[in-house]
Design an enzyme around this catalytic site. Structure first.
Site, PDB file in Angstrom:
ATOM      1  N   GLY A  98       0.784  -1.234   0.000  1.00 30.09           N
ATOM      2  CA  GLY A  98       0.000   0.000   0.000  1.00 30.09           C
ATOM      3  C   GLY A  98       0.812   1.278   0.000  1.00 30.09           C
ATOM      4  N   ASN A 102       1.874   2.967  -2.641  1.00 25.47           N
ATOM      5  CA  ASN A 102       1.283   3.881  -3.623  1.00 25.47           C
ATOM      6  C   ASN A 102      -0.051   4.437  -3.131  1.00 25.47           C
ATOM      7  OD1 ASN A 102       2.762   4.176  -6.360  1.00 25.47           O
ATOM      8  ND2 ASN A 102       3.035   2.017  -5.822  1.00 25.47           N
ATOM      9  N   ARG A 139     -13.911 -15.693 -10.867  1.00 27.38           N
ATOM     10  CA  ARG A 139     -13.451 -14.304 -11.036  1.00 27.38           C
ATOM     11  C   ARG A 139     -14.645 -13.397 -11.320  1.00 27.38           C
ATOM     12  NH1 ARG A 139      -8.073 -13.725 -11.126  1.00 27.38           N
ATOM     13  NH2 ARG A 139      -6.846 -15.569 -11.589  1.00 27.38           N
ATOM     14  N   ARG A 157      -5.035  -8.642  -9.039  1.00 25.18           N
ATOM     15  CA  ARG A 157      -6.089  -9.533  -9.513  1.00 25.18           C
ATOM     16  C   ARG A 157      -6.241  -9.371 -11.014  1.00 25.18           C
ATOM     17  NH1 ARG A 157      -7.683 -13.634  -7.179  1.00 25.18           N
ATOM     18  NH2 ARG A 157      -9.724 -13.525  -8.175  1.00 25.18           N
ATOM     19  N   ILE A 158      -6.417 -10.491 -11.701  1.00 20.47           N
ATOM     20  CA  ILE A 158      -6.779 -10.421 -13.117  1.00 20.47           C
ATOM     21  C   ILE A 158      -8.262 -10.094 -13.171  1.00 20.47           C
ATOM     22  CG2 ILE A 158      -7.083 -11.779 -15.226  1.00 20.47           C
ATOM     23  CD1 ILE A 158      -4.555 -13.361 -14.346  1.00 20.47           C
ATOM     24  N   LEU A 159      -8.602  -9.081 -13.937  1.00 18.15           N
ATOM     25  CA  LEU A 159      -9.990  -8.616 -13.974  1.00 18.15           C
ATOM     26  C   LEU A 159     -10.688  -9.103 -15.244  1.00 18.15           C
ATOM     27  CD1 LEU A 159      -9.076  -5.106 -12.657  1.00 18.15           C
ATOM     28  CD2 LEU A 159     -10.564  -6.735 -11.466  1.00 18.15           C
ATOM     29  N   ASN A 165      -4.208   1.901 -13.872  1.00 18.50           N
ATOM     30  CA  ASN A 165      -3.352   0.968 -13.130  1.00 18.50           C
ATOM     31  C   ASN A 165      -1.900   1.408 -13.239  1.00 18.50           C
ATOM     32  OD1 ASN A 165      -2.580  -1.597 -11.866  1.00 18.50           O
ATOM     33  ND2 ASN A 165      -1.843  -2.200 -13.893  1.00 18.50           N
ATOM     34  N   HIS A 224       2.045   0.047 -13.267  1.00 14.44           N
ATOM     35  CA  HIS A 224       2.777  -1.195 -13.543  1.00 14.44           C
ATOM     36  C   HIS A 224       4.278  -0.891 -13.525  1.00 14.44           C
ATOM     37  CE1 HIS A 224       3.148  -5.289 -14.960  1.00 14.44           C
ATOM     38  NE2 HIS A 224       4.045  -4.871 -15.847  1.00 14.44           N
ATOM     39  N   SER A 229       4.891   2.534 -15.766  1.00 16.61           N
ATOM     40  CA  SER A 229       3.822   3.002 -16.653  1.00 16.61           C
ATOM     41  C   SER A 229       2.520   3.120 -15.868  1.00 16.61           C
ATOM     42  CB  SER A 229       3.578   1.997 -17.787  1.00 16.61           C
ATOM     43  OG  SER A 229       4.769   1.676 -18.464  1.00 16.61           O
ATOM     44  N   GLU A 262      -7.501  -7.087 -21.737  1.00 18.10           N
ATOM     45  CA  GLU A 262      -6.168  -7.679 -21.952  1.00 18.10           C
ATOM     46  C   GLU A 262      -5.199  -7.098 -20.929  1.00 18.10           C
ATOM     47  OE1 GLU A 262      -2.598  -7.864 -25.212  1.00 18.10           O
ATOM     48  OE2 GLU A 262      -4.554  -7.208 -25.916  1.00 18.10           O
ATOM     49  N   ASP A 279      -2.538  -5.380 -18.802  1.00 16.91           N
ATOM     50  CA  ASP A 279      -1.525  -4.326 -18.977  1.00 16.91           C
ATOM     51  C   ASP A 279      -1.429  -3.811 -20.415  1.00 16.91           C
ATOM     52  OD1 ASP A 279      -0.868  -4.491 -16.252  1.00 16.91           O
ATOM     53  OD2 ASP A 279       0.537  -6.113 -16.612  1.00 16.91           O
ATOM     54  N   GLU A 297       7.205   5.759  -9.458  1.00 18.20           N
ATOM     55  CA  GLU A 297       5.767   5.530  -9.235  1.00 18.20           C
ATOM     56  C   GLU A 297       5.157   6.666  -8.417  1.00 18.20           C
ATOM     57  OE1 GLU A 297       5.327   0.734  -9.604  1.00 18.20           O
ATOM     58  OE2 GLU A 297       5.373   1.525  -7.567  1.00 18.20           O
TER      59      GLU A 297
END
Ligand code: GAR
Length: 185
Positions: A14, A16, A65, A91-93, A105, A107, A134, A141, A143, A171
C-alpha cells in the site's frame, strides 16, 4: 465546486495508496475509500491512519473471477466515483469489471514490455539499459490499455534494492499526475 471522487484498490504494502492519499486527498480529489482483496494487506492500516475507510473483499470467498468482479463493481458503483485507481491490485480482472468501470493501473515496467506478474524482477534481469514504470487505462487484456504516463531511468550497474527504490520513486512521482490527468483536472 466539489472535488472529483476516486476509490483506490490495493492488495499488499500500500505504499502507492499512501502516497496518493497524502498528495491528492482533499487537495485535488476526494478519496472516498479503498478496497482490498487481501485481509492481511499492510495497506489497510496505512489507509486507516490517513482517515480512509477500507472495504475488504476477500477473493477466496468467491467461486469465480466473475462473481468476485460482480461484487467489486457493485461496491464501486455504490460509491459513485469518477475514477477507480488500481495501486498494486494483484487480480486479473474480467470483462464484468473492465466493461463497466473506468480504471487506471500502475505497472512497474515500461509497457508494452514485461506485462503481467513479476515485472519488477523481469525488468531488472533484462539486458535493457533502462527500467521504468507506466500508468495505463485498464482493459480486459492484461496491462494493454492506453498509456497515460511513463518514466524511466538508467539502470546500469544497479543492484536490485536500488533498482526497486528507483521504480518506487518513479511511481510516487507519476501516479498522482496520472490520476489528475485522467480526470481532466
Ligand atoms: C507497485 O510497484 C506496482 O507497480 C505493482 O505492485 C507494487 C505495489 O506496491 N503493481 C503490479 O505489479 C501490477 N501488475 P505498493 O503496494 O507498495 O503500492
Amino acid at each position: 465546486m466539489s472535488l472529483k471522487k476516486i476509490v483506490i484498490l490495493f492488495s499488499g504494502e500500500g505504499s502507492n495508496l499512501e502516497n496518493l492519499i497524502k498528495k491528492l486527498h482533499q487537495k485535488s480529489v476526494t478519496v472516498v475509500g479503498a478496497i482490498t482483496n487481501n485481509p492481511d494487506a499492510k495497506g489497510i492500516q496505512k489507509a486507516k491512519n490517513l482517515g480512509i475507510g477500507v472495504t475488504i473483499l476477500d477473493h477466496k470467498e468467491f467461486n469465480s473471477r466473475e462473481a468476485f468482479d460482480t461484487k467489486l463493481v457493485e461496491i464501486i458503483q455504490s460509491l459513485e466515483v469518477d475514477l477507480t485507481v488500481l495501486a498494486g491490485f494483484m487480480r486479473i480482472l474480467t470483462p464484468v469489471f473492465t466493461g463497466q468501470i473506468k480504471a487506471i493501473n500502475i505497472h512497474p515496467s515500461l509497457l508494452p514490455l514485461f506485462k503481467g506478474a513479476n515485472a519488477l524482477e523481469r525488468s531488472f534481469e533484462s539486458k535493457m539499459k533502462v527500467g521504468g514504470v507506466s500508468v495505463h487505462y485498464v482493459v480486459t487484456e492484461i496491462d494493454a490499455g492506453e498509456i497515460i504516463f511513463q518514466k524511466c531511468f538508467d539502470k546500469s550497474d544497479m543492484d536490485f534494492s536500488t533498482f526497486k527504490k528507483n521504480i518506487q520513486a518513479c511511481e510516487y512521482e507519476i501516479f498522482p499526475k496520472a490520476v489528475i490527468s485522467s480526470l481532466n483536472l
